[in-house]
Write an enzyme that holds these catalytic residues in place. Structure first.
Site, mmCIF file in Angstrom:
data_model
loop_
_atom_site.group_PDB
_atom_site.id
_atom_site.type_symbol
_atom_site.label_atom_id
_atom_site.label_comp_id
_atom_site.label_asym_id
_atom_site.label_seq_id
_atom_site.Cartn_x
_atom_site.Cartn_y
_atom_site.Cartn_z
ATOM 1 N N SER A 95 60.020 52.521 5.581
ATOM 2 C CA SER A 95 61.481 52.526 5.335
ATOM 3 C C SER A 95 61.697 51.892 3.966
ATOM 4 C CB SER A 95 62.203 51.692 6.390
ATOM 5 O OG SER A 95 61.952 52.178 7.672
ATOM 6 N N LYS A 170 67.653 56.982 7.243
ATOM 7 C CA LYS A 170 67.188 55.723 7.838
ATOM 8 C C LYS A 170 68.118 54.568 7.448
ATOM 9 C CE LYS A 170 64.446 52.551 9.609
ATOM 10 N NZ LYS A 170 64.119 52.356 10.998
ATOM 11 N N LYS A 238 65.734 43.359 4.797
ATOM 12 C CA LYS A 238 65.090 44.238 3.803
ATOM 13 C C LYS A 238 65.797 45.588 3.755
ATOM 14 C CE LYS A 238 61.891 46.875 5.064
ATOM 15 N NZ LYS A 238 61.737 48.297 5.426
HETATM 16 P P1 NAD Z 1 53.875 45.270 9.035
HETATM 17 O O1 NAD Z 1 54.124 44.182 8.040
HETATM 18 O O2 NAD Z 1 53.446 44.906 10.414
HETATM 19 O O3 NAD Z 1 52.757 46.289 8.468
HETATM 20 C C1 NAD Z 1 52.609 46.623 7.121
HETATM 21 C C2 NAD Z 1 51.113 46.708 6.856
HETATM 22 O O4 NAD Z 1 50.907 47.153 5.515
HETATM 23 C C3 NAD Z 1 50.388 45.362 6.992
HETATM 24 O O5 NAD Z 1 49.289 45.535 7.859
HETATM 25 C C4 NAD Z 1 49.941 45.048 5.578
HETATM 26 O O6 NAD Z 1 48.700 44.350 5.530
HETATM 27 C C5 NAD Z 1 49.784 46.454 5.022
HETATM 28 N N1 NAD Z 1 49.784 46.511 3.577
HETATM 29 C C6 NAD Z 1 50.710 46.016 2.709
HETATM 30 N N2 NAD Z 1 50.338 46.288 1.445
HETATM 31 C C7 NAD Z 1 49.162 46.963 1.524
HETATM 32 C C8 NAD Z 1 48.268 47.501 0.559
HETATM 33 N N3 NAD Z 1 48.531 47.388 -0.740
HETATM 34 N N4 NAD Z 1 47.152 48.140 0.987
HETATM 35 C C9 NAD Z 1 46.889 48.256 2.301
HETATM 36 N N5 NAD Z 1 47.679 47.753 3.280
HETATM 37 C C10 NAD Z 1 48.797 47.110 2.874
HETATM 38 O O7 NAD Z 1 55.187 46.166 9.049
HETATM 39 P P2 NAD Z 1 55.652 47.196 10.194
HETATM 40 O O8 NAD Z 1 56.492 46.478 11.199
HETATM 41 O O9 NAD Z 1 54.485 48.003 10.642
HETATM 42 O O10 NAD Z 1 56.655 48.108 9.333
HETATM 43 C C11 NAD Z 1 56.216 49.119 8.443
HETATM 44 C C12 NAD Z 1 57.436 49.924 8.008
HETATM 45 O O11 NAD Z 1 58.042 50.514 9.161
HETATM 46 C C13 NAD Z 1 58.525 49.072 7.339
HETATM 47 O O12 NAD Z 1 59.103 49.786 6.297
HETATM 48 C C14 NAD Z 1 59.513 48.831 8.473
HETATM 49 O O13 NAD Z 1 60.832 48.608 7.996
HETATM 50 C C15 NAD Z 1 59.403 50.139 9.229
HETATM 51 N N6 NAD Z 1 59.788 50.067 10.649
HETATM 52 C C16 NAD Z 1 59.395 49.006 11.410
HETATM 53 C C17 NAD Z 1 59.794 48.947 12.746
HETATM 54 C C18 NAD Z 1 59.410 47.772 13.630
HETATM 55 O O14 NAD Z 1 59.959 47.650 14.730
HETATM 56 N N7 NAD Z 1 58.460 46.917 13.218
HETATM 57 C C19 NAD Z 1 60.583 49.976 13.298
HETATM 58 C C20 NAD Z 1 60.926 51.070 12.505
HETATM 59 C C21 NAD Z 1 60.522 51.092 11.164
#
Ligand code: NAD
Length: 294
Positions: A95, A170, A238
């Site tokens: 997102s 979104k 965010k």
């Molecule tokens: P998260 O922080 O759990 O996961 C993000 C992952 O990306 C982490 O494992 C981090 O280590 C990895 N990462 C970051 N930079 C990196 C890089 N340069 N190389 C490799 N890996 C890297 O976040 P999340 O909750 O999984 O959310 C991901 C996206 O989905 C966000 O944009 C969030 O807004 C969206 N989202 C989340 C939810 C929720 O309920 N958590 C629901 C809908 C949408």
């Protein structure tokens, strides 16, 4: 299909596992050794770097926190846009700001690579069940080609327009949810202070026009003071910051979003950023000095 998957966090890991279950060949990289071990056990090919994952794939998928992370991986630090095969396509499920999606798509287009922005709604339980809702932007023929891949991770896959339209949708979703939760918190707190029982308000209202998925999910959490995430306040901040940035670019009026963002920032500074966004109730509890009960 051979797929590189970058971003194996709360959402990305179960999404990647669903792609494996659907029979795709996955190439993954993560910073945490434990995550790589888990993905290896699930059947993924583990790579030493993000660049290594894309060498010989048909599709690259990212699920990263925000625009700077996606730009870092695709354009700036790992530069996967340059390194991925020209025959492959790219789907970003993060997102992020729609302007960043369009910027990345334009850079990929220089190499003849197609992109879809495909953020999701649903949270971790739906990521695990493979029942996420995808909001997709990109060319129709690219959408049709990769729709089955998205359907392996979601139960609703809707094309909203050209690249960027997924993240525009979104952001709309995140405004609707944030304002809904704030309205629910405001009304339940007010009702209790008027002398009504919050549970009765919920029971009576949920079947009418004011009822909603947000109400059904969040009212019980508020009445139980159970703010385990779910969707964290910090992630919602965010997204609402991205709404503000995107709205500024087109001069869209967003007084409600701005108000709820300010409430969320107060909660963040009070140490509640890791709580579920239903903890917006705490803003009202702080102002009223009263705790909501059933
Ligand atoms: P998260 O922080 O759990 O996961 C993000 C992952 O990306 C982490 O494992 C981090 O280590 C990895 N990462 C970051 N930079 C990196 C890089 N340069 N190389 C490799 N890996 C890297 O976040 P999340 O909750 O999984 O959310 C991901 C996206 O989905 C966000 O944009 C969030 O807004 C969206 N989202 C989340 C939810 C929720 O309920 N958590 C629901 C809908 C949408």
């Amino acid at each position: 299909m051979k797929i590189a998957f970058i971003g194996l966090g709360v959402m990305g890991k179960p999404m990647a596992k669903n792609l494996l279950k659907a029979g795709h060949q996955l190439f993954v990289y993560a910073r945490k050794a434990a995550v790589l071990e888990e993905m290896k056990a699930a059947g993924a090919a583990v790579c030493a770097s993000a660049s290594d994952t894309v060498r010989d794939v048909d599709l690259v998928i990212t699920m990263l926190p925000n625009s700077p992370n996606v730009k870092s991986v695709m354009l700036e630090d790992d530069r996967l846009a340059e390194k991925m095969p020209r025959t492959a396509a790219y789907i970003d499920c993060s997102s992020i700001n729609p302007a960043a999606s369009r910027e990345i798509a334009a850079r990929l287009a220089e190499y003849g690579i197609d992109m879809l922005d495909a953020p999701v709604s649903g949270g971790e339980p739906k990521a695990v069940d493979g029942t996420l809702a995808f909001m997709v932007g990109g060319k129709e023929e690219v959408f049709n080609r990769f729709r089955p891949v998205l359907e392996a991770m979601g139960s609703s896959v809707v094309r909203c327009g050209e690249v960027g339209a997924g993240n525009v949708t979104k952001l709309c979703n995140q405004t609707i949810v944030a304002v809904n939760i704030a309205a629910l918190a405001e009304a339940l707190q007010m009702g209790q202070m008027f002398g009504a029982e919050p549970q009765k308000i919920f029971d009576a209202v949920k079947g009418g026009l004011a009822g909603s998925t947000v109400m059904n999910a969040k009212a019980p959490m508020m009445m139980d003071q159970d703010f385990r995430p779910g969707f964290r306040i910090d992630l919602h901040i965010k997204d609402l910051n991205n709404v503000v940035e995107a709205a500024r670019a087109v001069d869209a009026p967003i007084p409600l979003t701005q108000s709820v963002l300010e409430m969320m920032k107060v909660l963040h500074h009070d140490g509640d950023g890791g709580c579920d966004h239903s903890a917006l109730l705490r803003y009202y509890q702080k102002l009223s000095g009263e705790t909501l009960h059933r």
